[in-house]
Design a protein around this motif. Structure first.
Motif, PDB file in Angstrom:
ATOM      1  N   UNK A   1      10.346   9.657  -3.366  1.00 35.36           N
ATOM      2  CA  UNK A   1       9.115   9.862  -2.427  1.00 35.36           C
ATOM      3  C   UNK A   1       8.760   8.779  -2.076  1.00 35.36           C
ATOM      4  N   UNK A   2       7.929   8.864  -1.419  1.00 35.23           N
ATOM      5  CA  UNK A   2       7.531   7.549  -0.416  1.00 35.23           C
ATOM      6  C   UNK A   2       5.948   8.003  -0.588  1.00 35.23           C
ATOM      7  N   UNK A   3       4.978   7.375  -1.313  1.00 38.30           N
ATOM      8  CA  UNK A   3       3.323   7.816  -1.247  1.00 38.30           C
ATOM      9  C   UNK A   3       2.538   6.581  -0.913  1.00 38.30           C
ATOM     10  N   UNK A   4       1.211   7.286  -0.330  1.00 42.90           N
ATOM     11  CA  UNK A   4       0.749   5.855   0.006  1.00 42.90           C
ATOM     12  C   UNK A   4      -0.269   5.761  -0.788  1.00 42.90           C
ATOM     13  N   UNK A   5      -0.857   4.544  -0.819  1.00 41.14           N
ATOM     14  CA  UNK A   5      -1.426   4.191  -2.599  1.00 41.14           C
ATOM     15  C   UNK A   5      -3.206   3.546  -1.727  1.00 41.14           C
TER      16      UNK A   5
ATOM     17  N   UNK B   1      -1.064  12.231  -1.256  1.00 36.21           N
ATOM     18  CA  UNK B   1      -0.475  11.064  -0.665  1.00 36.21           C
ATOM     19  C   UNK B   1       1.107  11.157  -0.082  1.00 36.21           C
ATOM     20  N   UNK B   2       1.488  11.569  -1.001  1.00 35.06           N
ATOM     21  CA  UNK B   2       3.303  11.333  -1.004  1.00 35.06           C
ATOM     22  C   UNK B   2       3.092  12.107   1.045  1.00 35.06           C
ATOM     23  N   UNK B   3       4.072  11.120   1.458  1.00 34.56           N
ATOM     24  CA  UNK B   3       4.563  10.801   3.248  1.00 34.56           C
ATOM     25  C   UNK B   3       5.871  11.453   3.646  1.00 34.56           C
TER      26      UNK B   3
ATOM     27  N   UNK C   1       1.105  -1.383  -0.131  1.00 32.15           N
ATOM     28  CA  UNK C   1       0.045  -0.253   0.407  1.00 32.15           C
ATOM     29  C   UNK C   1       1.001   1.049  -0.061  1.00 32.15           C
ATOM     30  N   UNK C   2       1.780   1.136  -0.285  1.00 34.23           N
ATOM     31  CA  UNK C   2       3.027   2.566  -0.636  1.00 34.23           C
ATOM     32  C   UNK C   2       3.351   2.438  -2.260  1.00 34.23           C
ATOM     33  N   UNK C   3       3.915   3.401  -2.328  1.00 35.14           N
ATOM     34  CA  UNK C   3       4.908   3.482  -4.200  1.00 35.14           C
ATOM     35  C   UNK C   3       5.914   4.301  -3.510  1.00 35.14           C
ATOM     36  N   UNK C   4       7.194   3.627  -3.493  1.00 38.01           N
ATOM     37  CA  UNK C   4       7.881   4.077  -3.807  1.00 38.01           C
ATOM     38  C   UNK C   4       8.753   4.851  -5.344  1.00 38.01           C
ATOM     39  N   UNK C   5       8.819   5.956  -5.227  1.00 38.28           N
ATOM     40  CA  UNK C   5       8.673   7.010  -6.225  1.00 38.28           C
ATOM     41  C   UNK C   5      10.804   6.621  -6.634  1.00 38.28           C
ATOM     42  N   UNK C   6      11.481   6.285  -7.582  1.00 41.99           N
ATOM     43  CA  UNK C   6      12.935   6.530  -7.117  1.00 41.99           C
ATOM     44  C   UNK C   6      13.593   8.110  -7.760  1.00 41.99           C
ATOM     45  N   UNK C   7      14.420   8.793  -7.663  1.00 43.48           N
ATOM     46  CA  UNK C   7      14.921   9.699  -7.628  1.00 43.48           C
ATOM     47  C   UNK C   7      14.668   9.716  -9.140  1.00 43.48           C
TER      48      UNK C   7
ATOM     49  N   UNK D   1       7.204  14.901   5.516  1.00 50.03           N
ATOM     50  CA  UNK D   1       7.672  14.568   6.008  1.00 50.03           C
ATOM     51  C   UNK D   1       9.612  15.097   5.002  1.00 50.03           C
ATOM     52  N   UNK D   2      10.789  15.079   5.218  1.00 45.05           N
ATOM     53  CA  UNK D   2      11.414  15.931   4.380  1.00 45.05           C
ATOM     54  C   UNK D   2      12.777  15.337   4.859  1.00 45.05           C
ATOM     55  N   UNK D   3      13.595  15.478   4.111  1.00 43.95           N
ATOM     56  CA  UNK D   3      15.717  15.319   4.488  1.00 43.95           C
ATOM     57  C   UNK D   3      15.584  15.705   3.844  1.00 43.95           C
TER      58      UNK D   3
END
Length: 188
Positions: free
Chosen positions: A184-188, A134-136, A88-94, A165-167
């Motif tokens: 980024x990481x987003x909830x889906x 939805x980006x966390x 239930x997450x989307x992990x987006x590459x750089x 949240x961010x770095x």
């Protein structure tokens, strides 16, 4: 009462007598999780508590990870996916500020590259069933941390409140000498 699962994984026995309270218990590590609680009998003739239970879930199913790809964002520059869906997450590459049709940077300015990065990211999010809302978590990599303020002004236009949240880091170099990269990481 004691309970033990899959001996081949050397999972320790869980003493369910410690799970006698009404408060739920949950614990997990990596691919292994245990949850327990006490249940009340649904029968109206008895108000006695039932025996506590525990559950073990182990998954080695390769289908829990699904690659996401869209032609509306630049193709990956190496052996990786634009994004992956999992749990239930989307992990987006750089993401870089490349124009998808040309594979070239929109310009040399950090402002233009930031806008293009976020447009590209938006297309990947959409293809994965997510959105900016939805980006966390985001991670920003800058070639020069002095560009932090310029990037923030553009970034703020894309992410509604509450912001993720961010770095943010200054790095020694980015692919293709980019000025900025964001993942980024987003909830889906």
């Amino acid at each position: 009462m004691a309970w033990s699962a899959v001996r081949s994984f050397h999972v320790p026995t869980v003493d369910m007598s410690v799970v006698r309270s009404r408060a739920p218990l949950a614990a997990g590590a990596g691919f292994f999780s245990v949850a327990g609680t006490t249940l009340w009998r649904s029968s109206s003739s008895s108000s006695k508590r039932s025996v506590p239970f525990a559950c073990l879930g182990i998954s080695t199913d390769s289908r829990i990870k699904e690659a996401v790809h869209t032609e509306k964002a630049p193709a990956a520059l190496g052996p990786y996916s634009q994004a992956n869906k999992a749990n239930n997450f989307l992990f987006v590459s750089g993401v870089l500020g490349l124009v998808p049709e040309t594979g070239k940077f929109i310009s040399d300015s950090v402002e233009d590259q930031t806008e293009q990065v976020l447009k590209n990211m938006g297309e990947i999010l959409k293809a994965g069933g997510a959105s900016y809302a939805t980006v966390v978590k985001t991670t920003i990599m800058l070639a020069d941390l002095k560009d932090f303020k310029k990037v923030n002004e553009i970034y703020a236009k894309y992410f509604p409140s509450p912001a993720p949240a961010r770095s943010t880091y200054q790095v020694a170099a980015l692919p293709l000498d980019a000025k900025i990269e964001i993942e980024c990481i987003a909830a889906i």
